[in-house]
Design an enzyme around this catalytic site. Structure first.
Site, short mmCIF file in Angstrom:
data_model
loop_
_atom_site.label_atom_id
_atom_site.label_comp_id
_atom_site.label_asym_id
_atom_site.label_seq_id
_atom_site.Cartn_x
_atom_site.Cartn_y
_atom_site.Cartn_z
N HIS A 14 -27.27 72.36 -59.35
CA HIS A 14 -28.05 73.55 -59.78
C HIS A 14 -27.49 74.03 -61.11
O HIS A 14 -26.42 74.65 -61.16
CB HIS A 14 -27.95 74.67 -58.74
CG HIS A 14 -28.70 75.92 -59.12
ND1 HIS A 14 -29.52 76.58 -58.23
CD2 HIS A 14 -28.76 76.65 -60.26
CE1 HIS A 14 -30.05 77.64 -58.83
NE2 HIS A 14 -29.59 77.70 -60.06
N HIS A 16 -28.68 75.64 -65.27
CA HIS A 16 -29.68 76.05 -66.27
C HIS A 16 -29.22 75.54 -67.63
O HIS A 16 -28.15 75.94 -68.11
CB HIS A 16 -29.79 77.57 -66.32
CG HIS A 16 -30.19 78.17 -65.00
ND1 HIS A 16 -31.49 78.47 -64.69
CD2 HIS A 16 -29.45 78.50 -63.91
CE1 HIS A 16 -31.54 78.96 -63.46
NE2 HIS A 16 -30.31 78.99 -62.96
N ARG A 18 -31.43 75.65 -70.31
CA ARG A 18 -32.28 76.34 -71.29
C ARG A 18 -33.04 75.31 -72.14
O ARG A 18 -32.94 74.11 -71.93
CB ARG A 18 -31.46 77.28 -72.19
CG ARG A 18 -30.51 78.22 -71.44
CD ARG A 18 -31.21 79.05 -70.39
NE ARG A 18 -30.37 80.11 -69.83
CZ ARG A 18 -30.58 80.68 -68.66
NH1 ARG A 18 -31.57 80.31 -67.87
NH2 ARG A 18 -29.79 81.65 -68.24
N ASN A 42 -36.75 77.23 -64.92
CA ASN A 42 -37.21 78.59 -65.27
C ASN A 42 -37.16 78.85 -66.77
O ASN A 42 -36.48 79.74 -67.26
CB ASN A 42 -36.42 79.66 -64.49
CG ASN A 42 -34.93 79.66 -64.79
OD1 ASN A 42 -34.36 78.64 -65.14
ND2 ASN A 42 -34.29 80.81 -64.66
N LEU A 220 -27.38 86.71 -60.29
CA LEU A 220 -28.21 86.81 -59.09
C LEU A 220 -28.18 85.49 -58.34
O LEU A 220 -28.27 84.45 -58.99
CB LEU A 220 -29.64 87.18 -59.48
CG LEU A 220 -29.81 88.63 -59.98
CD1 LEU A 220 -31.16 88.85 -60.57
CD2 LEU A 220 -29.53 89.63 -58.84
N ASP A 248 -24.83 76.86 -60.82
CA ASP A 248 -25.71 77.92 -61.30
C ASP A 248 -25.22 78.45 -62.65
O ASP A 248 -25.34 79.65 -62.93
CB ASP A 248 -25.85 79.07 -60.29
CG ASP A 248 -27.03 79.98 -60.62
OD1 ASP A 248 -27.89 79.57 -61.43
OD2 ASP A 248 -27.08 81.10 -60.10
N HIS A 252 -26.36 83.19 -71.13
CA HIS A 252 -27.11 84.19 -71.89
C HIS A 252 -26.19 84.60 -73.04
O HIS A 252 -24.96 84.61 -72.87
CB HIS A 252 -27.41 85.42 -71.04
CG HIS A 252 -28.38 85.18 -69.93
ND1 HIS A 252 -29.74 85.16 -70.12
CD2 HIS A 252 -28.19 84.93 -68.61
CE1 HIS A 252 -30.35 84.93 -68.97
NE2 HIS A 252 -29.42 84.77 -68.03
N ALA A 264 -28.94 88.59 -66.01
CA ALA A 264 -28.14 88.04 -64.91
C ALA A 264 -27.79 86.59 -65.21
O ALA A 264 -28.65 85.83 -65.64
CB ALA A 264 -28.95 88.12 -63.62
C1 NCD Z 1 -30.30 82.57 -63.61
C2 NCD Z 1 -30.79 82.47 -65.07
O1 NCD Z 1 -30.28 83.20 -65.93
O2 NCD Z 1 -31.67 81.66 -65.34
N1 NCD Z 1 -29.51 83.75 -63.45
C3 NCD Z 1 -28.58 83.97 -62.49
O3 NCD Z 1 -28.05 85.09 -62.42
N2 NCD Z 1 -28.20 83.02 -61.66
C4 NCD Z 1 -31.45 82.51 -62.66
C5 NCD Z 1 -31.07 82.25 -61.22
O4 NCD Z 1 -30.63 81.17 -60.87
O5 NCD Z 1 -31.20 83.18 -60.41
ZN ZN Z 2 -29.85 79.48 -61.07
#
Ligand code: NCD
Ligand code: ZN
Length: 346
Positions: A14, A16, A18, A42, A220, A248, A252, A264
Site C-alpha cells: 500500500h 501513494h 502521486r 487516489n 488517516l 501507506d 504531502h 493527512a
Molecule cells: C492518504 C493520502 O494522502 O493519499 N493519506 C493518509 O493519511 N493515509 C490517503 C489514505 O490512504 O487514506
Molecule cells: Zn493510503
C-alpha cells in the site's frame, strides 16, 4: 542479540506515489527498498479505467531508476458508477491487480469514492468470481461518528455484512489502526488480511499533540490510543499470515501539512524498512520480519516470492529533517532522528 538479518527483498502492499513532477522522485524512494508495490489510485482525477491504469503504470516505469528492478502493481479506484467491464478488462489484461474502495470523503482525494457499498455490489460480485482482491479504506464517514471510532464502527456497519454477502471475496483491510480491526482479522476466514504501517506501530495519539499540534503525525486512519498500538504490534509480530507490510507512505509538501487545514498522510518510504526493523527488534521478533515483509503479502495475492535479498544491520541511520523533492520540501517520518537500523540491498 541479533545485529544483522538478511531477508528476501520486501514488497509494499500500500503506497501513494502521486503523479506529475513529484512522481519522478517519489517512486525511487519506494523502489530502492521494495521490489513490488501496490500503487494507490487516489489521483485527481482518480484511476477508474484500465487505460488510465495503464498510462499511470507507464509513467511510473518511465520515472523509476531501471536498475532498481521495480514492479508497480496497479489498482482501480471504485466509484458509485464504476463500469464493471473496466474492472474486468483491467484485471484480465494484467493492468489491475486489485480494486480499492474508498468510502466517499473518508480521506485524501476520496470525494469520488463510494457513498454506499451496495452501489458497487455487481462489481464486487464480479471481483469475487474472478478472484480480484478488494482493498478497503475501512472507516465510516458520518459526521456524528468520532474520528477515533470510525474504523471500529466500519467493521460493525459495513465489513461484517460485506463478508457475509461475499464470503469468497479476497479483502485487504488496509492500514489497520485499532485492536478491534486486528481482532476481527484474526477471527475472520483466510480471505481477509490486513496491512499495517510503520507509523501505526510506532505512534499513539499523543504524538499528534505533543507540546502542540503536530501536523506531520496526522494521517488517516488517525493514530489511536496506546492499547491499539500495542495490539497492532502483537498482530504484526504474531507470525499470522493475515498481517503484512503496507507503508501507506503518503507524501504531502510541508506547506500543505503545516496549514490551517493540513493534509493527512505520512511520508515514510525513504526509511520504511529501517522503521519496521526497529519495531520488530523492540518486540524481540526480528525472526518474524521476513515473513511479514516479504512472504505473507505475495502469498495472499498469489504472486511469487522475490528471490533477491536485502540486509538490515544494527547501525544508526540518520533521517534528515526535510527532504527536497522538485520545488517542494517534505518532512519524512522520524524526521531529524536516528533509527538504529540500516537497510541495504545485496
Ligand atoms: C492518504 C493520502 O494522502 O493519499 N493519506 C493518509 O493519511 N493515509 C490517503 C489514505 O490512504 O487514506
Ligand atoms: Zn493510503
Amino acid at each position: 542479540m541479533t545485529d544483522k538479518i538478511i531477508i528476501r527483498r520486501p514488497d509494499d502492499w500500500h503506497v501513494h506515489l502521486r503523479d506529475g513532477p513529484m512522481l519522478s522522485q517519489i517512486v525511487n524512494f519506494t523502489a530502492k527498498q521494495f521490489k513490488r508495490a501496490i500503487i494507490m489510485p487516489n489521483l485527481t482525477p482518480p484511476v477508474i479505467t484500465a487505460e488510465k491504469g495503464m498510462k499511470y503504470r507507464e509513467s511510473i516505469l518511465k520515472s523509476v531508476d531501471p536498475s532498481l528492478g521495480f514492479t508497480p502493481l496497479m489498482v482501480c479506484y471504485l466509484t458509485d458508477d464504476i463500469d464493471k467491464d473496466e474492472v474486468r478488462i483491467g484485471y484480465n489484461e494484467g493492468i489491475f491487480t486489485a480494486a480499492k474502495l474508498y468510502p466517499a470523503n473518508a480521506t485524501t482525494n476520496s470525494s469520488m469514492g463510494v457513498t454506499d457499498v451496495r452501489n458497487i455490489y455487481p462489481t464486487l460480485e464480479l471481483m469475487q468470481k474472478i478472484g480480484m482482491p478488494l482493498l478497503l479504506h475501512g472507516e465510516v464517514t458520518q459526521k456524528h461518528v468520532d474520528i477515533f471510532d470510525r474504523e471500529a464502527i466500519f467493521i460493525d456497519e459495513v465489513l461484517k455484512s460485506l463478508i457475509k454477502d461475499f464470503p469468497s471475496l479476497k479483502i485487504v483491510f488496509e492500514h489497520i489502526s485499532t485492536s478491534e480491526a486486528a481482532d476481527f482479522v484474526f477471527e475472520s476466514n483466510n480471505n481477509i488480511a490486513a496491512t499495517i504501517t510503520p507509523h501505526h506501530l510506532e505512534l499513539n495519539r499523543n504524538a499528534i499533540f505533543e507540546g502542540g499540534i503536530r501536523p506531520h503525525n496526522y494521517c488517516l486512519p488517525i493514530v489511536k490510543r496506546e492499547k491499539h498500538r500495542v495490539a497492532l504490534r502483537k498482530a504484526a509480530v504474531s507470525g499470522s499470515s493475515k498481517f503484512f507490510l503496507g507503508t501507506d507512505s503518503a507524501p504531502h509538501s510541508k506547506d500543505a501539512k503545516e496549514s490551517a487545514c493540513g493534509c493527512a498522510g505520512l511520508f515514510n518510504a525513504p526509511f520504511a524498512m529501517e522503521a519496521y526493523a526497529k519495531i520488530f527488534d523492540e518486540e524481540n521478533s526480528l525472526d518474524k520480519l521476513e515473513a511479514f515483509s516479504s512472504e505473507f503479502g505475495p502469498q495472499f495475492y498469489g504472486l511469487p516470492l522475490n528471490e533477491e535479498k536485502v540486509m538490515l544491520e544494527r547501525t544508526n541511520t540518520a533521517v534528515p529533517a526535510e527532504i527536497d523533492i522538485m520545488n517542494k520540501t517534505i518532512v519524512p517520518f522520524h524526521s531529524g532522528n536516528n533509527i538504529p537500523w540500516k537497510f541495504s540491498r545485496l
